[in-house]
Design a protein around this motif. Sequence first.
Motif, PDB file in Angstrom:
ATOM      1  N   ALA A 330       0.834  -1.201   0.000  1.00 46.91           N
ATOM      2  CA  ALA A 330       0.000   0.000   0.000  1.00 46.91           C
ATOM      3  C   ALA A 330       0.870   1.253   0.000  1.00 46.91           C
ATOM      4  N   GLU A 331       1.943   1.188   0.781  1.00 47.83           N
ATOM      5  CA  GLU A 331       2.799   2.366   0.896  1.00 47.83           C
ATOM      6  C   GLU A 331       3.497   2.670  -0.434  1.00 47.83           C
ATOM      7  N   ALA A 332       4.005   1.610  -1.086  1.00 44.34           N
ATOM      8  CA  ALA A 332       4.698   1.818  -2.362  1.00 44.34           C
ATOM      9  C   ALA A 332       3.731   2.329  -3.416  1.00 44.34           C
ATOM     10  N   PHE A 333       2.528   1.779  -3.426  1.00 41.58           N
ATOM     11  CA  PHE A 333       1.538   2.221  -4.412  1.00 41.58           C
ATOM     12  C   PHE A 333       1.175   3.691  -4.173  1.00 41.58           C
ATOM     13  N   ALA A 334       0.889   4.019  -2.909  1.00 41.24           N
ATOM     14  CA  ALA A 334       0.471   5.390  -2.590  1.00 41.24           C
ATOM     15  C   ALA A 334       1.586   6.382  -2.916  1.00 41.24           C
ATOM     16  N   GLU A 335       2.827   5.950  -2.660  1.00 40.24           N
ATOM     17  CA  GLU A 335       3.960   6.836  -2.943  1.00 40.24           C
ATOM     18  C   GLU A 335       4.113   7.043  -4.453  1.00 40.24           C
ATOM     19  N   GLY A 336       3.968   5.960  -5.220  1.00 39.08           N
ATOM     20  CA  GLY A 336       4.053   6.065  -6.677  1.00 39.08           C
ATOM     21  C   GLY A 336       2.952   6.943  -7.235  1.00 39.08           C
ATOM     22  N   LEU A 337       1.748   6.754  -6.730  1.00 39.62           N
ATOM     23  CA  LEU A 337       0.604   7.547  -7.194  1.00 39.62           C
ATOM     24  C   LEU A 337       0.832   9.029  -6.902  1.00 39.62           C
ATOM     25  N   LEU A 338       1.385   9.292  -5.743  1.00 41.44           N
ATOM     26  CA  LEU A 338       1.660  10.679  -5.358  1.00 41.44           C
ATOM     27  C   LEU A 338       2.753  11.279  -6.245  1.00 41.44           C
ATOM     28  N   LYS A 339       3.813  10.522  -6.454  1.00 41.99           N
ATOM     29  CA  LYS A 339       4.944  11.064  -7.203  1.00 41.99           C
ATOM     30  C   LYS A 339       4.613  11.205  -8.691  1.00 41.99           C
ATOM     31  N   GLY A 342       0.464  12.952  -8.654  1.00 40.32           N
ATOM     32  CA  GLY A 342       0.105  14.047  -7.751  1.00 40.32           C
ATOM     33  C   GLY A 342      -1.219  13.829  -7.036  1.00 40.32           C
ATOM     34  N   VAL A 343      -1.532  12.565  -6.745  1.00 39.86           N
ATOM     35  CA  VAL A 343      -2.759  12.273  -5.998  1.00 39.86           C
ATOM     36  C   VAL A 343      -2.365  11.626  -4.669  1.00 39.86           C
ATOM     37  N   ALA A 344      -2.837  12.213  -3.576  1.00 40.13           N
ATOM     38  CA  ALA A 344      -2.500  11.671  -2.259  1.00 40.13           C
ATOM     39  C   ALA A 344      -3.648  10.819  -1.725  1.00 40.13           C
ATOM     40  N   MET A 345      -3.339   9.567  -1.455  1.00 42.48           N
ATOM     41  CA  MET A 345      -4.250   8.676  -0.726  1.00 42.48           C
ATOM     42  C   MET A 345      -3.416   8.073   0.399  1.00 42.48           C
ATOM     43  N   VAL A 346      -4.033   7.715   1.500  1.00 40.06           N
ATOM     44  CA  VAL A 346      -3.242   7.257   2.636  1.00 40.06           C
ATOM     45  C   VAL A 346      -3.126   5.732   2.596  1.00 40.06           C
ATOM     46  N   PRO A 347      -1.897   5.208   2.697  1.00 38.90           N
ATOM     47  CA  PRO A 347      -1.747   3.744   2.725  1.00 38.90           C
ATOM     48  C   PRO A 347      -2.503   3.154   3.909  1.00 38.90           C
ATOM     49  N   GLY A 348      -3.224   2.068   3.651  1.00 39.57           N
ATOM     50  CA  GLY A 348      -4.085   1.491   4.679  1.00 39.57           C
ATOM     51  C   GLY A 348      -3.351   1.010   5.908  1.00 39.57           C
ATOM     52  N   LEU A 359      -6.077   1.277   0.510  1.00 42.86           N
ATOM     53  CA  LEU A 359      -5.809   2.723   0.536  1.00 42.86           C
ATOM     54  C   LEU A 359      -7.010   3.405   1.172  1.00 42.86           C
ATOM     55  N   ARG A 360      -6.759   4.415   1.986  1.00 41.42           N
ATOM     56  CA  ARG A 360      -7.902   5.200   2.464  1.00 41.42           C
ATOM     57  C   ARG A 360      -8.103   6.370   1.517  1.00 41.42           C
ATOM     58  N   VAL A 361      -9.286   6.414   0.952  1.00 43.46           N
ATOM     59  CA  VAL A 361      -9.623   7.472   0.003  1.00 43.46           C
ATOM     60  C   VAL A 361     -10.737   8.316   0.610  1.00 43.46           C
ATOM     61  N   SER A 362     -10.417   9.569   0.893  1.00 47.97           N
ATOM     62  CA  SER A 362     -11.425  10.459   1.478  1.00 47.97           C
ATOM     63  C   SER A 362     -12.156  11.178   0.359  1.00 47.97           C
ATOM     64  N   TYR A 363     -13.480  11.224   0.449  1.00 45.47           N
ATOM     65  CA  TYR A 363     -14.220  12.000  -0.549  1.00 45.47           C
ATOM     66  C   TYR A 363     -14.746  13.309   0.043  1.00 45.47           C
ATOM     67  N   ALA A 364     -14.074  13.789   1.094  1.00 49.52           N
ATOM     68  CA  ALA A 364     -14.392  15.119   1.627  1.00 49.52           C
ATOM     69  C   ALA A 364     -13.674  16.172   0.791  1.00 49.52           C
ATOM     70  N   THR A 365     -13.912  16.108  -0.497  1.00 53.39           N
ATOM     71  CA  THR A 365     -13.248  16.973  -1.464  1.00 53.39           C
ATOM     72  C   THR A 365     -14.237  17.220  -2.599  1.00 53.39           C
ATOM     73  N   GLY A 366     -14.200  18.427  -3.172  1.00 57.07           N
ATOM     74  CA  GLY A 366     -15.160  18.785  -4.218  1.00 57.07           C
ATOM     75  C   GLY A 366     -15.137  17.825  -5.397  1.00 57.07           C
ATOM     76  N   LEU A 367     -16.270  17.758  -6.095  1.00 59.75           N
ATOM     77  CA  LEU A 367     -16.414  16.762  -7.156  1.00 59.75           C
ATOM     78  C   LEU A 367     -15.424  16.957  -8.298  1.00 59.75           C
ATOM     79  N   ASP A 368     -15.103  18.195  -8.633  1.00 59.32           N
ATOM     80  CA  ASP A 368     -14.153  18.424  -9.731  1.00 59.32           C
ATOM     81  C   ASP A 368     -12.808  17.767  -9.405  1.00 59.32           C
ATOM     82  N   ASP A 369     -12.355  17.958  -8.170  1.00 55.46           N
ATOM     83  CA  ASP A 369     -11.084  17.352  -7.760  1.00 55.46           C
ATOM     84  C   ASP A 369     -11.201  15.831  -7.691  1.00 55.46           C
ATOM     85  N   LEU A 370     -12.331  15.362  -7.203  1.00 56.53           N
ATOM     86  CA  LEU A 370     -12.529  13.907  -7.129  1.00 56.53           C
ATOM     87  C   LEU A 370     -12.472  13.300  -8.519  1.00 56.53           C
TER      88      LEU A 370
END
Lengths: 383, 162
Positions: A330-339, A342-348, A359-370
């Motif tokens: 999870a950590e390697a995937f999240a780090e790759g996705l971020l690098k 440019g999308v940050a999700m938290v490794p489970g 991965l923890r994916v928060s949808y407390a973010t506007g729809l355009d960004d989602l």
Amino acid sequence: MGLETADRVRAVPPSGIRRFFELAEERDDVISLGVGEPDFSAPWAARDAAIDSLERGRTSYTSNRGLLELREAISGHVDDRYDLDYGPDEEILVTTGVSEAVDAALRALVDPGDTVAVVEPAYISYVPGVIFAGGEPLRVPTREADEFKLTPEALESAGAADADLLMLCYPNNPTGAVMTGEELEPVAEFCREHDLGVLSDEIYAELQYENEHTSIATLPGMRERTVVFNGFSKAYAMTGLRLGYAMAPPEVVTAINRVHQYGMLSAPTTAQYAALEALRSCDDEVEAMVDEYDRRRRFVLSRFDEMGVDCFRARGAFYVFPEVPTDESAEAFAEGLLKEQGVAMVPGDAFGDGGEGHLRVSYATGLDDLREAMDRFEAYISG
Amino acid sequence: MTARDDLLDLLVEDARHTTADLARMTDLTENEVEAALAALEEEGVVAGYQAIVDWERTDREVVRATVELNVTLDRETGYGDIAERLARFPQVKTLRLVSGDYDFLMEVEGSSMHDVSIFISEKVAPVPEVTQTVTHYVMTTYKDRGVVLDDDDEDDRLSVSP
């Protein structure tokens, strides 16, 4: 060195979230789905009540237990919403966020060496809280096959029958799992049979999309062995105002209050007035926010389905918890996705070993960004 | 809330949501969304789709005014008749019958203040039933149809939090 840090503090590793936060902070074009707080502001009426309290010069301490008016309002609210019956005088304690309530409760209830079963994946503070209180955490993993619901079998196989307390959180951060009354009943039965006390963090109670919330404390024989936590951060978008509460039988609240009164004295007065107004007049705003979260939840779940990413149907909080769709950790995937995207999700695994592979994916973010984040996620896994 | 209400809320928030996104957010199929939208349009519930433009951020000069109108009615002429006549002018963007000190509230758009003034004095004032016009030129628009303009608030939350 004269200032030697305590063993129990050294025993707690730095938060996995902290490291990821630092990575995300290194670039400024990140779309973050790693945020555990609402993207709305607190309803205006609540903010206005906070301002009014300041203008009136209400800047002194309140009672250790919190403003009586607020406790009365909380008592009425939890009765209306969750069928919980707690008296404002002796059974409710207003705290500086639920985090402080959990910490104070653990310190009030845990003796050195006591075992606290923590249902994982779990909010990052529970296990450290148990350790700081001198207790022994016992991790109780839940599985995606069970929709991350707690079962007596999971408790049994983790050895929770010998534990002293059980710490749980439904709707759950980070999985978005919820449990109905029927599903909680076998857990309650296990607690009664093995004489476990329960610490039930219900901060996401209002954010439940396909069922009404049921508190474990409403099940037969549970009220006297449960501390219920709730607060204003999530449903009322008041994270920064730091206001929560604990509810339990009088002797338990008295004990928690003893820790609270020496550590915190009382919750911030301004925030208490904001919370009072939130309970009195902000139901419509809460409903509108919940509707919006629900639309985003459906959107994100549907996008993961379309991508063929396995993600069980989260029904609460504002998180979904998809499986990592590659062979990476999870950590390697999240780090790759971020690098790369440019999308940050938290490794489970930041939420305990049970979260590995997710991965923890928060949808407390506007729809355009989602929408953009999900497109980038798709590009990442197909790229 | 019905699926139709849900669709309406979503369209009011952003009329550019694709059918696929609307389906994702409402748990309807794309076909069901298309059918519901067609019905809403057919029934006139959805009367149009427009962008909310902050003209102050463009080079184009757009002058807006709200105009209060008082009218007199007679046996042959009702509010609806007057409204029908006024609504035909392309300069009139919004026209509402209101309660209070005046009868109609009209939003007018032109390319200059002179343009708007000429329109009011030469087209609106001469309508026989119109007895009085009071024109208020819009100086700055802060919010339009629920959307706050010039709202550059950054998301100042931590990028990752518990």
